[in-house]
Design a protein around this motif. Structure first.
Motif, PDB file in Angstrom:
ATOM      1  N   MET A 157     -32.537  30.621 -14.424  1.00  0.00           N
ATOM      2  CA  MET A 157     -33.363  29.736 -15.243  1.00  0.00           C
ATOM      3  C   MET A 157     -32.480  28.713 -15.972  1.00  0.00           C
ATOM      4  O   MET A 157     -31.469  29.061 -16.553  1.00  0.00           O
ATOM      5  CB  MET A 157     -34.111  30.573 -16.288  1.00  0.00           C
ATOM      6  CG  MET A 157     -35.611  30.408 -16.159  1.00  0.00           C
ATOM      7  SD  MET A 157     -36.427  29.592 -17.522  1.00  0.00           S
ATOM      8  CE  MET A 157     -35.795  30.333 -18.989  1.00  0.00           C
ATOM      9  N   HIS A 158     -32.891  27.442 -15.919  1.00  0.00           N
ATOM     10  CA  HIS A 158     -32.074  26.425 -16.576  1.00  0.00           C
ATOM     11  C   HIS A 158     -32.701  26.020 -17.904  1.00  0.00           C
ATOM     12  O   HIS A 158     -33.912  25.957 -18.030  1.00  0.00           O
ATOM     13  CB  HIS A 158     -31.946  25.200 -15.668  1.00  0.00           C
ATOM     14  CG  HIS A 158     -31.172  25.481 -14.428  1.00  0.00           C
ATOM     15  ND1 HIS A 158     -29.853  25.895 -14.451  1.00  0.00           N
ATOM     16  CD2 HIS A 158     -31.522  25.427 -13.130  1.00  0.00           C
ATOM     17  CE1 HIS A 158     -29.434  26.068 -13.215  1.00  0.00           C
ATOM     18  NE2 HIS A 158     -30.423  25.801 -12.394  1.00  0.00           N
TER      19      HIS A 158
ATOM     20  N   GLY B  66     -23.629  28.542 -10.629  1.00  0.00           N
ATOM     21  CA  GLY B  66     -24.974  27.972 -10.775  1.00  0.00           C
ATOM     22  C   GLY B  66     -25.124  26.982 -11.913  1.00  0.00           C
ATOM     23  O   GLY B  66     -26.206  26.452 -12.144  1.00  0.00           O
ATOM     24  N   GLU B  67     -24.027  26.703 -12.628  1.00  0.00           N
ATOM     25  CA  GLU B  67     -24.175  25.855 -13.828  1.00  0.00           C
ATOM     26  C   GLU B  67     -23.640  24.439 -13.649  1.00  0.00           C
ATOM     27  O   GLU B  67     -24.026  23.537 -14.383  1.00  0.00           O
ATOM     28  CB  GLU B  67     -23.411  26.487 -14.997  1.00  0.00           C
ATOM     29  CG  GLU B  67     -24.099  27.675 -15.617  1.00  0.00           C
ATOM     30  CD  GLU B  67     -23.324  28.163 -16.826  1.00  0.00           C
ATOM     31  OE1 GLU B  67     -22.904  27.340 -17.655  1.00  0.00           O
ATOM     32  OE2 GLU B  67     -23.109  29.381 -16.900  1.00  0.00           O
ATOM     33  N   ILE B  68     -22.705  24.270 -12.712  1.00  0.00           N
ATOM     34  CA  ILE B  68     -22.006  22.980 -12.669  1.00  0.00           C
ATOM     35  C   ILE B  68     -22.593  22.009 -11.652  1.00  0.00           C
ATOM     36  O   ILE B  68     -22.842  22.366 -10.497  1.00  0.00           O
ATOM     37  CB  ILE B  68     -20.503  23.205 -12.402  1.00  0.00           C
ATOM     38  CG1 ILE B  68     -19.925  23.915 -13.626  1.00  0.00           C
ATOM     39  CG2 ILE B  68     -19.773  21.900 -12.106  1.00  0.00           C
ATOM     40  CD1 ILE B  68     -18.464  24.135 -13.607  1.00  0.00           C
TER      41      ILE B  68
ATOM     42  N   LEU C  83     -18.870  27.644  -1.860  1.00  0.00           N
ATOM     43  CA  LEU C  83     -19.057  26.683  -2.958  1.00  0.00           C
ATOM     44  C   LEU C  83     -20.513  26.210  -3.129  1.00  0.00           C
ATOM     45  O   LEU C  83     -20.993  26.101  -4.259  1.00  0.00           O
ATOM     46  CB  LEU C  83     -18.118  25.482  -2.750  1.00  0.00           C
ATOM     47  CG  LEU C  83     -17.952  24.536  -3.928  1.00  0.00           C
ATOM     48  CD1 LEU C  83     -17.357  25.238  -5.141  1.00  0.00           C
ATOM     49  CD2 LEU C  83     -17.060  23.346  -3.536  1.00  0.00           C
ATOM     50  N   PRO C  84     -21.235  25.938  -2.032  1.00  0.00           N
ATOM     51  CA  PRO C  84     -22.622  25.491  -2.215  1.00  0.00           C
ATOM     52  C   PRO C  84     -23.490  26.476  -2.995  1.00  0.00           C
ATOM     53  O   PRO C  84     -24.448  26.063  -3.656  1.00  0.00           O
ATOM     54  CB  PRO C  84     -23.130  25.320  -0.774  1.00  0.00           C
ATOM     55  CG  PRO C  84     -21.894  24.980  -0.008  1.00  0.00           C
ATOM     56  CD  PRO C  84     -20.804  25.814  -0.628  1.00  0.00           C
ATOM     57  N   THR C  85     -23.165  27.762  -2.946  1.00  0.00           N
ATOM     58  CA  THR C  85     -23.967  28.732  -3.706  1.00  0.00           C
ATOM     59  C   THR C  85     -23.514  28.789  -5.169  1.00  0.00           C
ATOM     60  O   THR C  85     -24.194  29.370  -6.005  1.00  0.00           O
ATOM     61  CB  THR C  85     -23.845  30.159  -3.113  1.00  0.00           C
ATOM     62  OG1 THR C  85     -22.472  30.584  -3.254  1.00  0.00           O
ATOM     63  CG2 THR C  85     -24.233  30.194  -1.644  1.00  0.00           C
ATOM     64  N   LEU C  86     -22.362  28.207  -5.470  1.00  0.00           N
ATOM     65  CA  LEU C  86     -21.811  28.297  -6.824  1.00  0.00           C
ATOM     66  C   LEU C  86     -22.113  27.062  -7.680  1.00  0.00           C
ATOM     67  O   LEU C  86     -22.140  27.142  -8.908  1.00  0.00           O
ATOM     68  CB  LEU C  86     -20.287  28.491  -6.766  1.00  0.00           C
ATOM     69  CG  LEU C  86     -19.796  29.779  -6.093  1.00  0.00           C
ATOM     70  CD1 LEU C  86     -18.278  29.772  -5.980  1.00  0.00           C
ATOM     71  CD2 LEU C  86     -20.260  30.993  -6.895  1.00  0.00           C
ATOM     72  N   LEU C  87     -22.280  25.913  -7.018  1.00  0.00           N
ATOM     73  CA  LEU C  87     -22.565  24.691  -7.769  1.00  0.00           C
ATOM     74  C   LEU C  87     -24.079  24.554  -7.956  1.00  0.00           C
ATOM     75  O   LEU C  87     -24.865  24.972  -7.095  1.00  0.00           O
ATOM     76  CB  LEU C  87     -22.048  23.461  -7.023  1.00  0.00           C
ATOM     77  CG  LEU C  87     -20.527  23.278  -6.961  1.00  0.00           C
ATOM     78  CD1 LEU C  87     -20.169  22.050  -6.128  1.00  0.00           C
ATOM     79  CD2 LEU C  87     -19.924  23.153  -8.370  1.00  0.00           C
TER      80      LEU C  87
END
Ligand code: BDR
Ligand code: CA
Length: 330
Positions: A1-2, A122-124, A145-149
């Motif tokens: 959730m953002h 998930g935050e950047i 990386l795509p799952t982390l950004l």
């Protein structure tokens, strides 16, 4: 959730006059938290890009980690930077610089991107406004990386607007087409802010004069100096830009998309890059959902969201409001 907290951004850049404009927009905007700056060759050498990123943040009174990244394209030979657009120093040939004390983070830009993405999954949001070698290298280092950004927003490419280094190619993509194709094929949320929209927004020099008069600060004086040089280039090239003695804001549009996506109209599809030949650097958007029989167009998996229209008045308005706000520490 953002949440509504400011968006954490790594800014990948080759400052560059419009890069500087974009940096100050991002630092000035309450909705953006620039957590790091990664630099690349492009408008200047990578050494000069890193020097400029350190300088621009220091004179504005900010301390943001800055790293030095790739010095040349992935495959093709590098070329001399376009000093006729941004000046030999990337900032319109500043007559002098203040002494500053910010120092480089010793990591490579790609390593920094990977470290930060792993530390804040998930935050950047990665906002990339130069050739895409740092991002492509980071993908090689960390295929996850795509799952982390959170998402990637890039200034580069064009769908229907003519290119600015060839009839079909935009400079950032043309500077490293192999890296760009890797980036477009990766499975992240990717938005392309290309010439289709950046050529719709012409910013007059008078806007930067007004900002500099209002702020009375070395940072906005430096930006004004750089913009004057850059506007001369664009005004010589395009009669409709000359009419208002202005320039294109290119890179700042990537941040305006981040802060005000409602100003843009988008089209989504698979994007590929022509890596060599006469069309080198062309960004090709699959606009129809036909089963094309040619290799490279088999699947629609990795989608790019391409900005096609922008409310130009709205974009200029948010730029002005943001840079006129009280953002510079006294
Ligand atoms: C892009 O190329 C560079 O000159 C600008 O900084 C921008 O990122 C525009 O084609
Ligand atoms: Ca740039």
């Amino acid at each position: 959730m953002h949440t509504n907290a400011p968006r954490k951004v790594i800014y990948d850049t080759d400052p560059g006059v419009d890069d500087a404009m974009a940096l100050y927009y991002a630092l000035a905007h309450a909705g953006v938290d620039v957590v790091g700056i990664t630099t690349t060759f492009g408008n200047v050498t990578v050494e000069q890009a890193a020097t400029n990123a350190l300088y621009l943040t220091a004179i504005a009174g900010f301390e943001v980690p800055v790293t030095q990244g790739v010095a040349k394209p992935w495959v093709k030979p590098g070329e001399a930077p376009p000093d006729f657009i941004h000046g030999a120093d990337g900032l319109g040939n500043l007559p002098s610089r203040l002494a500053t004390h910010n120092v480089l983070d010793p990591r490579s830009s790609a390593q920094y991107i990977v470290d930060m993405a792993r530390a804040h999954p998930g935050e950047i949001t990665l906002v990339a406004v130069g050739p895409l070698g740092n991002l492509a290298t980071a993908l090689k280092l960390a295929p996850e990386l795509p799952t982390l950004l959170r998402e990637v927003i890039l200034m580069g490419g064009t769908v229907v607007e003519p290119g600015n280094v060839s009839p079909v190619a935009e400079a950032n993509i043309w500077n490293d087409p192999h890296a760009a194709d890797l980036v477009f094929c990766a499975d992240w949320k990717l938005t392309m802010v290309g010439l289709d929209v950046t050529h719709q927004v012409i910013l007059p020099v008078t806007l930067f004069e007004k900002i500099a008069r209002h702020q009375q600060h070395v940072a906005t004086d430096t930006l004004l100096h750089a913009v004057k040089f850059y506007a001369n280039f664009y005004s010589d090239l395009y009669p409709h830009v000359a009419k208002i003695h202005g320039c294109f804001g290119h890179d700042v549009l990537a941040f305006i998309y981040l802060t005000n996506p409602e100003l843009f109209e988008l089209e989504s599809g698979r994007m590929r890059v022509a890596v060599d030949g006469l069309a080198q650097g062309q960004t090709m958007l699959r606009r129809k959902r036909i089963d094309y029989p040619q290799a490279g167009w088999e699947s629609d998996d990795a989608l790019t969201h391409a900005c096609m229209q922008v409310d130009a008045h709205g974009a200029s308005r948010v730029l002005e409001e943001t840079l006129m706000s009280d953002w510079l520490p006294r």
